[in-house]
Enzyme design. Structure first.
Site, short mmCIF file in Angstrom:
data_model
loop_
_atom_site.label_atom_id
_atom_site.label_comp_id
_atom_site.label_asym_id
_atom_site.label_seq_id
_atom_site.Cartn_x
_atom_site.Cartn_y
_atom_site.Cartn_z
CB THR A 1 4.23 3.84 -5.21
OG1 THR A 1 4.31 4.17 -3.81
CG2 THR A 1 4.98 4.89 -6.03
CB VAL B 1 -0.93 0.02 1.23
CG1 VAL B 1 -1.85 1.24 1.17
CG2 VAL B 1 -1.73 -1.26 1.33
CB CYS B 2 1.03 4.25 0.34
SG CYS B 2 1.49 5.98 0.28
CB THR B 3 5.85 4.83 0.29
OG1 THR B 3 5.42 4.91 1.65
CG2 THR B 3 5.54 6.14 -0.42
#
Length: 319
Positions: free
Chosen positions: A124, A104-106
């Site tokens: 990302t 998730v995300c970074t």
């Protein structure tokens, strides 16, 4: 049905919503269908971690003490900027053993540091996509979609897209009705497909500084079926076509044609997802003119035809 273990990796500086969003989805699925998911959290040493927002999360144990999970979820957050090297080492060894590897995300940065994204297409958070691509050239970074699934590895953009990806995984495991029930409970959309852009057309483009150009941007959004040639838009802005095209790209970051294409595609997708209008009517009101022109635009941008897009992403009728 075999119970699937979902292991969430915790570390100092983790984004709390990257953790709790997907966990709520899997926990909801477990409540709906008991025995389907077992959720575990773990940090390097089993010690509590402090999130980027200041919350403290207490893991179930240490990473080295947990068995290999079915689904390994790696959240993002400020802690991915200068991560403990032991995180990458642990992921490098244990990541390939998971049947599903999710970020998730970074969190994608941690997967990349461990070499788990080499040769794969990944996404990302838009603000870190360039860094991911620069630091890890072996990764095929696509900053546009909210999530990407490439084999056993799935990556998602910021925060709420982790919920979208978790819902997609639950739908794969337990079916659409279960995922839809969870989505309703969380008051989120089930139907956001992975290839939906992180930004709408209006947000993807910068807002023009000059009022005539801002008005043209708004006009395009409200009238996708109008004459949106450069000549017509330039006349609306009271500029010459050449001056208009140059100024529009300078102030918005994209050409007028690219902006029009994105607005029309977004408009057509919303109608396919939210209405029962026919393909011909949607193609006309979205500015494509003909179903064939719309089909070509969908295949080029999304890799699928409008009818197939509707079949996959229009929500099932509520019972």
């Amino acid at each position: 049905m075999a119970q699937r273990t979902v292991l969430v990796l915790l570390f100092d500086g983790v984004q709390s919503l990257d953790v709790t969003g997907p966990v709520e989805v899997f926990a909801g699925a477990e409540k709906h269908t008991p025995g389907t998911y077992r959720i575990r959290t773990a940090s390097l040493d089993g010690a509590p971690v402090r999130t980027s927002s200041g919350l403290t999360l207490v893991p179930d144990g240490a990473l080295d003490a947990v068995p290999d999970p079915h689904t390994l979820l790696v959240p993002g957050g400020q802690g991915t900027r200068r991560p403990d090297v032991r995180l990458a080492d642990w992921l490098r060894e244990h990541g390939p053993r998971a049947e599903r590897l999710v970020s998730v995300c970074t969190g994608a940065i941690l997967l990349a540091e461990a070499g788990l994204l080499d040769g794969r297409r990944a996404t990302t958070h838009w603000a870190y996509a360039d860094k991911l691509a620069c630091d890890h050239p072996a990764v095929r970074v696509d900053a546009d979609p909210i999530y990407i699934r490439d084999g056993q590895v799935s990556t998602s953009a910021g925060v709420t897209s982790g919920i979208d990806l978790a819902l997609a995984l639950v739908e794969e495991d337990l079916g659409r009705e279960v995922a839809l029930t969870i989505a309703r409970h969380l008051v989120v959309f089930l139907r956001r497909p992975g290839n939906q852009a992180q930004f709408s057309a209006q947000l993807a483009a910068q807002t023009a500084q000059r009022e005539p150009l801002r008005e043209v941007q708004q006009w395009i959004t409200e009238h996708p079926d109008a004459d949106l040639t450069v000549e017509s838009l330039a006349a609306r802005a009271r500029l010459s076509p050449r001056h208009f095209a140059r100024a529009f790209q300078t102030e918005t970051g994209m050409t007028p044609g690219r902006y029009v294409d994105r607005v029309r595609l977004e408009h057509a997708r919303r109608l396919l997802e939210d209405t029962s209008y026919g393909i011909e009517e949607i193609s006309r009101t979205s500015g494509y003119g003909t179903p064939e022109a719309m089909r070509r635009a969908f295949v080029k941008s999304l890799g699928t035809a409008p009818a197939e897009y509707r079949r996959r992403f229009r929500p099932a009728p509520a019972r």
